[in-house]
Every structure is written in C-alpha cells, then in structure tokens.
Design a protein around this motif. Sequence first.
Motif, PDB file in Angstrom:
ATOM      1  N   LEU A 120      -5.762  25.283  27.798  1.00  0.00           N
ATOM      2  CA  LEU A 120      -6.788  26.054  27.888  1.00  0.00           C
ATOM      3  C   LEU A 120      -8.107  26.353  27.578  1.00  0.00           C
ATOM      4  N   THR A 121      -8.504  24.544  28.573  1.00  0.00           N
ATOM      5  CA  THR A 121      -9.716  23.898  28.493  1.00  0.00           C
ATOM      6  C   THR A 121     -10.164  24.977  30.541  1.00  0.00           C
ATOM      7  N   PHE A 122      -8.891  25.073  30.567  1.00  0.00           N
ATOM      8  CA  PHE A 122      -9.494  25.302  32.297  1.00  0.00           C
ATOM      9  C   PHE A 122      -8.489  26.487  33.144  1.00  0.00           C
ATOM     10  N   GLU A 127      -0.783  21.821  54.442  1.00  0.00           N
ATOM     11  CA  GLU A 127      -1.204  21.431  55.597  1.00  0.00           C
ATOM     12  C   GLU A 127      -1.934  22.563  56.787  1.00  0.00           C
ATOM     13  N   GLU A 128      -1.217  23.390  56.779  1.00  0.00           N
ATOM     14  CA  GLU A 128      -1.218  24.877  57.795  1.00  0.00           C
ATOM     15  C   GLU A 128      -2.042  25.887  57.443  1.00  0.00           C
ATOM     16  N   GLY A 129      -2.805  26.351  57.433  1.00  0.00           N
ATOM     17  CA  GLY A 129      -3.445  27.198  57.273  1.00  0.00           C
ATOM     18  C   GLY A 129      -3.593  28.025  56.464  1.00  0.00           C
ATOM     19  N   TYR A 130      -3.882  26.981  55.157  1.00  0.00           N
ATOM     20  CA  TYR A 130      -4.361  26.721  54.370  1.00  0.00           C
ATOM     21  C   TYR A 130      -6.284  27.249  54.097  1.00  0.00           C
ATOM     22  N   VAL A 131      -7.143  27.946  53.886  1.00  0.00           N
ATOM     23  CA  VAL A 131      -8.032  28.213  53.873  1.00  0.00           C
ATOM     24  C   VAL A 131      -8.655  29.111  52.374  1.00  0.00           C
ATOM     25  N   SER A 132      -9.845  28.191  51.816  1.00  0.00           N
ATOM     26  CA  SER A 132      -9.880  28.910  50.229  1.00  0.00           C
ATOM     27  C   SER A 132     -11.510  29.178  50.099  1.00  0.00           C
ATOM     28  N   THR A 133     -11.957  29.803  49.412  1.00  0.00           N
ATOM     29  CA  THR A 133     -13.360  28.797  49.068  1.00  0.00           C
ATOM     30  C   THR A 133     -12.941  28.555  47.944  1.00  0.00           C
ATOM     31  N   THR A 134     -11.933  28.693  46.860  1.00  0.00           N
ATOM     32  CA  THR A 134     -12.199  28.944  45.514  1.00  0.00           C
ATOM     33  C   THR A 134     -10.714  27.282  45.367  1.00  0.00           C
ATOM     34  N   TYR A 135     -10.464  26.497  46.659  1.00  0.00           N
ATOM     35  CA  TYR A 135      -9.732  25.949  46.316  1.00  0.00           C
ATOM     36  C   TYR A 135     -10.819  24.373  45.560  1.00  0.00           C
ATOM     37  N   HIS A 136      -9.912  23.648  44.841  1.00  0.00           N
ATOM     38  CA  HIS A 136     -10.295  22.302  43.866  1.00  0.00           C
ATOM     39  C   HIS A 136      -9.403  21.641  43.436  1.00  0.00           C
ATOM     40  N   PRO A 137      -9.180  20.393  43.997  1.00  0.00           N
ATOM     41  CA  PRO A 137      -8.547  19.166  43.835  1.00  0.00           C
ATOM     42  C   PRO A 137      -8.295  18.764  42.159  1.00  0.00           C
ATOM     43  N   ALA A 138      -7.255  18.310  41.619  1.00  0.00           N
ATOM     44  CA  ALA A 138      -7.633  17.489  40.299  1.00  0.00           C
ATOM     45  C   ALA A 138      -8.053  16.691  40.268  1.00  0.00           C
ATOM     46  N   HIS A 139      -9.538  15.673  40.770  1.00  0.00           N
ATOM     47  CA  HIS A 139      -9.201  15.097  40.630  1.00  0.00           C
ATOM     48  C   HIS A 139      -8.429  13.718  38.971  1.00  0.00           C
ATOM     49  N   CYS A 140      -8.538  12.472  38.830  1.00  0.00           N
ATOM     50  CA  CYS A 140      -7.954  11.527  38.555  1.00  0.00           C
ATOM     51  C   CYS A 140      -8.956  11.449  37.311  1.00  0.00           C
ATOM     52  N   HIS A 141      -7.661  11.446  36.342  1.00  0.00           N
ATOM     53  CA  HIS A 141      -8.520  11.513  34.699  1.00  0.00           C
ATOM     54  C   HIS A 141      -9.156  12.372  33.953  1.00  0.00           C
ATOM     55  N   THR A 142      -8.239  12.992  35.057  1.00  0.00           N
ATOM     56  CA  THR A 142      -9.350  14.691  34.456  1.00  0.00           C
ATOM     57  C   THR A 142      -8.592  15.705  33.291  1.00  0.00           C
ATOM     58  N   SER A 143      -8.727  16.414  33.089  1.00  0.00           N
ATOM     59  CA  SER A 143      -7.992  17.399  32.035  1.00  0.00           C
ATOM     60  C   SER A 143      -6.570  18.270  33.061  1.00  0.00           C
ATOM     61  N   LEU A 146      -6.156  23.375  41.855  1.00  0.00           N
ATOM     62  CA  LEU A 146      -6.429  24.627  41.438  1.00  0.00           C
ATOM     63  C   LEU A 146      -7.001  25.683  42.236  1.00  0.00           C
ATOM     64  N   ASP A 147      -6.440  26.572  42.350  1.00  0.00           N
ATOM     65  CA  ASP A 147      -6.882  28.192  42.999  1.00  0.00           C
ATOM     66  C   ASP A 147      -6.601  29.135  42.150  1.00  0.00           C
ATOM     67  N   VAL A 148      -7.417  30.474  42.963  1.00  0.00           N
ATOM     68  CA  VAL A 148      -7.578  31.583  42.350  1.00  0.00           C
ATOM     69  C   VAL A 148      -5.879  32.550  42.813  1.00  0.00           C
ATOM     70  N   LEU A 184      -2.758  26.303  38.152  1.00  0.00           N
ATOM     71  CA  LEU A 184      -2.901  24.552  38.862  1.00  0.00           C
ATOM     72  C   LEU A 184      -1.475  24.757  39.859  1.00  0.00           C
ATOM     73  N   PHE A 185      -1.418  23.703  40.783  1.00  0.00           N
ATOM     74  CA  PHE A 185      -0.185  23.753  41.833  1.00  0.00           C
ATOM     75  C   PHE A 185      -0.659  22.694  42.533  1.00  0.00           C
ATOM     76  N   THR A 186       0.949  22.283  42.981  1.00  0.00           N
ATOM     77  CA  THR A 186       0.215  21.175  44.245  1.00  0.00           C
ATOM     78  C   THR A 186       0.761  21.431  45.744  1.00  0.00           C
ATOM     79  N   CYS A 187      -0.240  20.990  46.371  1.00  0.00           N
ATOM     80  CA  CYS A 187       0.270  21.296  47.787  1.00  0.00           C
ATOM     81  C   CYS A 187       1.016  19.600  48.946  1.00  0.00           C
ATOM     82  N   GLY A 188       2.156  21.106  49.282  1.00  0.00           N
ATOM     83  CA  GLY A 188       2.826  19.833  50.148  1.00  0.00           C
ATOM     84  C   GLY A 188       2.294  20.178  51.459  1.00  0.00           C
TER      85      GLY A 188
END
Length: 433
Positions: free
Chosen positions: A14-16, A73-89, A133-135, A156-160
């Motif tokens: 719930l923190t994110f 890899e193909e056609g992903y465009v978003s201004t709200t995309y955030h990678p999940a950095h290592c050791h974060t919640s 993470l994204d909307v 939360l999701f994973t990029c393929g």
Amino acid sequence: MAIASIFLFFYTLLTFISPSTANTSYHPKALVLPVTRDSVTCQYVTLLHQRTPLVPIKLTLDLSGQFLWVDCEEGYVSTTYHPAHCHTSQCNITGSKFCRDCFLSRPGCNYNTCSLFPNNILTHINEVGEVALDVVSIHSTDGSNPRKMVTIPNFLFTCGHTDLLKGLASGVKGMAGFGRNEISVPSLFASAFGFHIKFTICLSSSTTSSGVLFFGDGPYVFLPGIDVSKSLTYTPLIKNPDNSAGPIFHARLGAEYFIGVKAIRINEKPIPLNTSLLSIGDEGEGGTKISTLNPYTVMETSIYHAFVNAFAKELADVPKVKPVAPFELCFNSKSLGSTRVGPAVPSIDFVLQSKDVLWRIFGANSMVQVSNEVSCLAFVDGGVEATTSIVIGGHQLEDNLLQFDLTNSRLGFSSSLLFRETTCANFNFTSTT
C-alpha cells in the motif's frame, strides 16, 4: 502464508498503490473487464487500459500466470512509466533477487532495476524483464453494469520482449497473470482498493460476444436480471507445493488453481480410476487444476481411456464416426438429441469433497461440434507422463461462472448458466455511467 506475513505484505504494497492514491473521491466495491475468446487460437483475451495517455492493451488471460507482463520493446510510449529500482519497496515486494543495468533509458531498459522472468507458457519461452510501474484504468461495477473508470497511478508489471508474443492471439501485447500470487493482477487490484482477494470469471462460448471478469465481491448479474452469486457451490482451493506452469518462481508455492476431484461419474455411475492420480504428490504431480490456456480438458492416459470407454458405453446406440483429432470419440450429430444445456448426452460429474458436492458438466460443455454432421467428446489424452492428471480446460468452463476466493481459499462455481436461461455473454456492458 502466516497472518502476520499477509498484513506485512499489504502494508508494504500500500505504500505504492493504495486506495487513496488510486482514487481520492470514489472507492468502488468491485471492478469489471470484458473477456473474449479468440476464434483462431481459442485464447481468452481481455482489455486493460494502461499508460499516459491511456492506451487499450489486449492481453491473453493466464489463470496460472504470476504477474502482468507487457511488450515494452515495440511501441511502448508513456509519460508515467517508472522502472522499479533495486532494493526499493516496489522491487522487494516482487521477491526479485535479480538486479541488472541497461543504459538506454527507455521502457524495459533502465539502470539499476530489478527483474522478473515473463513467461509465455504456450511457447515455453521465458526471458528476463524489467519490473516497472505505470498508470492503469479500469471500470468499476455495481455487479449489473460498468460504472466509473478508476485509476491506479503505479500498477506493477514486468516488461517483456516482442518475441514473447509469438503464439499469442492477434493484437495481444502481453499476458495478464491471474495466479495465486501476491503480484498477480487480482491481488494488486485487491490491494489498491481494499477488496478481498477475489475474482470471478465467466467465459463466453461465443467468439463475437464478450464474457466478463469481476474483481471484488458480487453481485454478478446477467440479463435478464439473474444474480448468479446467490447460487454458487463451493469447494476448497488446494495449494500445490510446486509450479508446473513454468520455472519455479523464487521457491514460492505454485500459482495454479487446484481443486480436489475425488471421483468421476458418467450418468451418475462411477468410472474405475487409479484414485492416487487424483491427489497431488510431493513434487506437484497429479491432481486437478483449472486452466484458461488449454482449450479442452486434458486427462492422463489411464484416466482418459476409462473416461472415454464409460462415455461410449452410455451412448452405445448412437452411431459413431471416424475420430477427428485431437478427439478420440465422435458421433453423428444428427443422432444426438438437443436440450437446453446442449446435446442430449450423459452428464459428467467431477465429485469433489463429498458425494453431494459435484461439478456437473452437460452437453454444451462436454461436446464440440467439429463439422455440420460430427460432434466429438471435447476431452483429450494428455499422455502417460502428464504432470497434472486432469487439467480442466476452457471449453468446459464456458457459460459457467467461477469465483476464485483467495481470502477464504475456495472456488465457487455455478455449473451451466444455460439452466438459468442466461449465458456469460449476458453481462450488460452497454450501460456505463
């Protein structure tokens, strides 16, 4: 999982993604998505809105999938995309032990990010993918109609990679994992809006009319005003100590949904089986699971032969015709009568925790029309070395409502809705407010 661990998991999650950040003015009690059977692949495809600006994303439904993965890899465009950095919640909650560096600074390729392994079980391909993470936006529901769209800003999701899409239905951009798992799609929705971890599937037998997926509590109302939630039968969901769907997921229990079939009856007559095959072994072998990726129910060879022989015996007077692969028992369709619940053939019972608790399968779900004159028993031989003894496939699920209640670890099921004079295609998607 211990109660204390469950609370810790949701507190961290719930923190994110929390109800307050998901929507500050409206707290839905349930959510809804359409699901349609692809006519070419027989996969069940749903539609989720993701990214900024929002884009409708077609996803193959994987009832055993660990999480949501999308082609970045193909056609992903978003201004709200955030990678999940290592050791974060966000990274820790996935259980990922893998950090990697990628320096392109685009979706799917960023510096110091944690990774999971998106898996296409149909092609047996899995690759490393960036956790992100994204909307996401989805319709709420009152159980009768779609209502307001609600938004989760950090889902939360994973990029393929694009090559993971091979074998998936046309236009599909990933797979929606609905498995028994803390980061599956239903679990993340439950956390975001404070639901019980509960989802319900109702797959349409039509390739042109959508079935429906519910998240959260009922009612589940189908035209003409039939609330199916009031007439469900319940059986325990059984945990498998292994995961036969793909690579072991960080030593967690399998994400698949198993139920305890104790016997099989045809025309209410028990068929002779090696009942030890119906139990789950120490290494996850045996048992009965439910799958949306298998188009038809698959049985271990000895079970299958006993099953087909018993079914044929009950229809000894009906002319048989040459089998049509992958089926082994086929009939002249014109020699079969018709009922409200499909062809007039013997009922099939999966007997569950007691002789009075059973999942009854009628002709609409047991037979498949393969040509104008031929109908076949819609079950297939899984071989003598089948990992799972019985895999209940999509055809047997259609026009049956199934409620997966993870909070109470039970499956609720309706049997055929045709008896109720409705179908899974009768949820009213046309009325949205």
